[in-house]
Design a protein around this motif. Structure first.
Motif, PDB file in Angstrom:
ATOM      1  N   GLU A 108     -80.799 -47.640 -14.520  1.00  0.00           N
ATOM      2  CA  GLU A 108     -81.622 -48.140 -15.279  1.00  0.00           C
ATOM      3  C   GLU A 108     -80.756 -50.027 -15.851  1.00  0.00           C
ATOM      4  O   GLU A 108     -80.188 -49.741 -16.053  1.00  0.00           O
ATOM      5  CB  GLU A 108     -81.692 -47.117 -17.025  1.00  0.00           C
ATOM      6  N   ARG A 109     -82.472 -50.360 -16.162  1.00  0.00           N
ATOM      7  CA  ARG A 109     -82.037 -51.905 -16.564  1.00  0.00           C
ATOM      8  C   ARG A 109     -82.899 -51.757 -17.348  1.00  0.00           C
ATOM      9  O   ARG A 109     -84.388 -51.792 -16.537  1.00  0.00           O
ATOM     10  CB  ARG A 109     -81.947 -53.121 -15.247  1.00  0.00           C
ATOM     11  N   THR A 110     -83.247 -52.080 -18.530  1.00  0.00           N
ATOM     12  CA  THR A 110     -83.857 -52.486 -19.194  1.00  0.00           C
ATOM     13  C   THR A 110     -84.013 -53.762 -20.090  1.00  0.00           C
ATOM     14  O   THR A 110     -82.130 -53.971 -20.149  1.00  0.00           O
ATOM     15  CB  THR A 110     -84.021 -51.491 -20.380  1.00  0.00           C
ATOM     16  N   TYR A 111     -85.208 -54.516 -21.192  1.00  0.00           N
ATOM     17  CA  TYR A 111     -84.618 -55.737 -21.899  1.00  0.00           C
ATOM     18  C   TYR A 111     -84.811 -54.980 -23.361  1.00  0.00           C
ATOM     19  O   TYR A 111     -85.511 -53.830 -23.462  1.00  0.00           O
ATOM     20  CB  TYR A 111     -85.934 -56.712 -21.585  1.00  0.00           C
ATOM     21  N   SER A 112     -84.021 -55.189 -23.831  1.00  0.00           N
ATOM     22  CA  SER A 112     -83.664 -54.837 -25.494  1.00  0.00           C
ATOM     23  C   SER A 112     -84.752 -55.762 -25.736  1.00  0.00           C
ATOM     24  O   SER A 112     -85.163 -56.326 -26.104  1.00  0.00           O
ATOM     25  CB  SER A 112     -82.683 -55.633 -26.227  1.00  0.00           C
ATOM     26  N   ASP A 113     -85.299 -55.045 -27.064  1.00  0.00           N
ATOM     27  CA  ASP A 113     -86.444 -54.973 -27.582  1.00  0.00           C
ATOM     28  C   ASP A 113     -85.845 -56.130 -28.753  1.00  0.00           C
ATOM     29  O   ASP A 113     -86.685 -56.241 -29.660  1.00  0.00           O
ATOM     30  CB  ASP A 113     -87.507 -53.678 -28.326  1.00  0.00           C
ATOM     31  N   ASP A 114     -84.851 -55.325 -29.637  1.00  0.00           N
ATOM     32  CA  ASP A 114     -84.671 -55.625 -30.765  1.00  0.00           C
ATOM     33  C   ASP A 114     -83.717 -57.328 -30.938  1.00  0.00           C
ATOM     34  O   ASP A 114     -84.212 -58.074 -31.828  1.00  0.00           O
ATOM     35  CB  ASP A 114     -83.678 -54.902 -31.263  1.00  0.00           C
ATOM     36  N   GLU A 115     -83.146 -57.503 -29.280  1.00  0.00           N
ATOM     37  CA  GLU A 115     -82.519 -58.719 -29.578  1.00  0.00           C
ATOM     38  C   GLU A 115     -83.441 -59.597 -28.130  1.00  0.00           C
ATOM     39  O   GLU A 115     -83.556 -59.014 -26.814  1.00  0.00           O
ATOM     40  CB  GLU A 115     -80.952 -58.774 -28.661  1.00  0.00           C
ATOM     41  N   GLN A 116     -83.262 -60.872 -28.538  1.00  0.00           N
ATOM     42  CA  GLN A 116     -83.966 -61.784 -27.273  1.00  0.00           C
ATOM     43  C   GLN A 116     -83.058 -61.959 -26.115  1.00  0.00           C
ATOM     44  O   GLN A 116     -81.665 -61.879 -26.216  1.00  0.00           O
ATOM     45  CB  GLN A 116     -84.652 -63.164 -28.174  1.00  0.00           C
ATOM     46  N   ASN A 117     -83.619 -62.298 -25.016  1.00  0.00           N
ATOM     47  CA  ASN A 117     -82.762 -62.662 -23.992  1.00  0.00           C
ATOM     48  C   ASN A 117     -81.015 -61.554 -23.324  1.00  0.00           C
ATOM     49  O   ASN A 117     -80.212 -61.419 -23.150  1.00  0.00           O
ATOM     50  CB  ASN A 117     -81.730 -63.766 -24.543  1.00  0.00           C
ATOM     51  N   LEU A 118     -81.675 -60.115 -23.868  1.00  0.00           N
ATOM     52  CA  LEU A 118     -80.188 -59.499 -23.646  1.00  0.00           C
ATOM     53  C   LEU A 118     -81.163 -58.224 -22.900  1.00  0.00           C
ATOM     54  O   LEU A 118     -81.794 -57.533 -23.107  1.00  0.00           O
ATOM     55  CB  LEU A 118     -79.778 -58.970 -24.859  1.00  0.00           C
ATOM     56  N   ILE A 119     -80.396 -57.962 -21.624  1.00  0.00           N
ATOM     57  CA  ILE A 119     -80.415 -56.930 -20.514  1.00  0.00           C
ATOM     58  C   ILE A 119     -79.379 -55.697 -20.653  1.00  0.00           C
ATOM     59  O   ILE A 119     -78.376 -55.915 -21.288  1.00  0.00           O
ATOM     60  CB  ILE A 119     -80.231 -57.157 -19.363  1.00  0.00           C
ATOM     61  N   ILE A 120     -80.079 -54.512 -20.789  1.00  0.00           N
ATOM     62  CA  ILE A 120     -79.439 -53.060 -21.140  1.00  0.00           C
ATOM     63  C   ILE A 120     -79.480 -52.644 -19.372  1.00  0.00           C
ATOM     64  O   ILE A 120     -80.049 -52.003 -19.302  1.00  0.00           O
ATOM     65  CB  ILE A 120     -79.419 -52.063 -22.654  1.00  0.00           C
ATOM     66  N   LEU A 121     -77.973 -52.752 -19.009  1.00  0.00           N
ATOM     67  CA  LEU A 121     -77.187 -52.052 -18.045  1.00  0.00           C
ATOM     68  C   LEU A 121     -76.829 -50.656 -17.822  1.00  0.00           C
ATOM     69  O   LEU A 121     -76.309 -50.183 -19.206  1.00  0.00           O
ATOM     70  CB  LEU A 121     -76.370 -52.340 -17.294  1.00  0.00           C
ATOM     71  N   THR A 122     -77.515 -48.935 -17.433  1.00  0.00           N
ATOM     72  CA  THR A 122     -76.872 -47.773 -17.914  1.00  0.00           C
ATOM     73  C   THR A 122     -76.600 -47.846 -16.174  1.00  0.00           C
ATOM     74  O   THR A 122     -77.376 -47.625 -15.166  1.00  0.00           O
ATOM     75  CB  THR A 122     -78.452 -47.074 -18.338  1.00  0.00           C
ATOM     76  N   TYR A 123     -75.135 -47.136 -15.989  1.00  0.00           N
ATOM     77  CA  TYR A 123     -74.677 -46.346 -14.973  1.00  0.00           C
ATOM     78  C   TYR A 123     -74.578 -44.674 -15.709  1.00  0.00           C
ATOM     79  O   TYR A 123     -74.443 -45.265 -16.580  1.00  0.00           O
ATOM     80  CB  TYR A 123     -73.400 -47.728 -15.024  1.00  0.00           C
ATOM     81  N   ALA A 124     -74.342 -43.723 -14.422  1.00  0.00           N
ATOM     82  CA  ALA A 124     -74.178 -42.312 -14.735  1.00  0.00           C
ATOM     83  C   ALA A 124     -73.574 -42.412 -14.320  1.00  0.00           C
ATOM     84  O   ALA A 124     -73.510 -42.730 -12.495  1.00  0.00           O
ATOM     85  CB  ALA A 124     -75.447 -42.176 -14.902  1.00  0.00           C
ATOM     86  N   THR A 125     -72.846 -41.069 -14.353  1.00  0.00           N
ATOM     87  CA  THR A 125     -72.218 -40.320 -13.091  1.00  0.00           C
ATOM     88  C   THR A 125     -73.141 -39.055 -11.835  1.00  0.00           C
ATOM     89  O   THR A 125     -73.977 -39.518 -12.630  1.00  0.00           O
ATOM     90  CB  THR A 125     -71.101 -39.761 -13.318  1.00  0.00           C
ATOM     91  N   LEU A 126     -72.396 -38.840 -11.209  1.00  0.00           N
ATOM     92  CA  LEU A 126     -73.791 -39.053 -10.021  1.00  0.00           C
ATOM     93  C   LEU A 126     -74.488 -37.454 -10.346  1.00  0.00           C
ATOM     94  O   LEU A 126     -75.505 -36.847  -9.959  1.00  0.00           O
ATOM     95  CB  LEU A 126     -72.695 -38.115  -8.985  1.00  0.00           C
ATOM     96  N   ASP A 127     -73.762 -36.326 -11.559  1.00  0.00           N
ATOM     97  CA  ASP A 127     -74.196 -35.370 -11.937  1.00  0.00           C
ATOM     98  C   ASP A 127     -74.792 -35.897 -13.799  1.00  0.00           C
ATOM     99  O   ASP A 127     -75.543 -34.189 -13.957  1.00  0.00           O
ATOM    100  CB  ASP A 127     -73.128 -34.583 -12.112  1.00  0.00           C
ATOM    101  N   GLY A 128     -75.153 -36.865 -13.851  1.00  0.00           N
ATOM    102  CA  GLY A 128     -75.839 -37.333 -14.512  1.00  0.00           C
ATOM    103  C   GLY A 128     -75.719 -37.263 -16.465  1.00  0.00           C
ATOM    104  O   GLY A 128     -76.121 -37.462 -16.993  1.00  0.00           O
ATOM    105  N   GLU A 129     -74.080 -35.589 -16.152  1.00  0.00           N
ATOM    106  CA  GLU A 129     -73.801 -35.878 -17.583  1.00  0.00           C
ATOM    107  C   GLU A 129     -73.360 -36.817 -18.528  1.00  0.00           C
ATOM    108  O   GLU A 129     -72.698 -36.468 -19.809  1.00  0.00           O
ATOM    109  CB  GLU A 129     -72.832 -34.734 -17.195  1.00  0.00           C
TER     110      GLU A 129
END
Length: 101
Positions: free
Chosen positions: A22-43
């Motif tokens: 997942e790659r999202t832009y923060s609503d709270d901070e300008q110019n901030l991208i949030i990258l989410t990485y996960a394990t293959l099992d999603g846990e």
């Protein structure tokens, strides 16, 4: 780095390989991208925040990263866990870990 445990996505004894889900832009901070990485099992997941300071600031986002086991959070929501697992598996099937996304 050789992957020693393909089910958990472990990069070594102390690190775990996680895939970009997942790659999202923060609503709270300008110019901030949030990258989410996960394990293959999603846990488990790893969240990385990146400030966009300028257009000339080049920092590649890769398909996967190896992170310390202690830096991973737990995904408690079953639907989100399923979503993360599906996306992590898809990324692992079509990309090498160091592919720039």
């Amino acid at each position: 780095m050789a992957q020693t445990d393909t089910d958990a996505g472990t990069g070594s004894d102390d690190t775990v390989r996680v895939w970009l889900v997942e790659r999202t832009y923060s609503d709270d901070e300008q110019n901030l991208i949030i990258l989410t990485y996960a394990t293959l099992d999603g846990e488990r997941y790893f969240r990385k925040e990146r400030a966009l300071t300028s257009f000339t600031d080049v920092r590649d986002t890769t398909a996967a990263v190896d992170v310390d086991d202690g830096n991973l959070g737990t995904v408690d929501d079953p639907d989100l866990r399923e979503q993360y697992a599906a996306e992590a598996e898809r990324m692992a099937e079509v990309h090498d870990p160091d592919d720039v996304i």
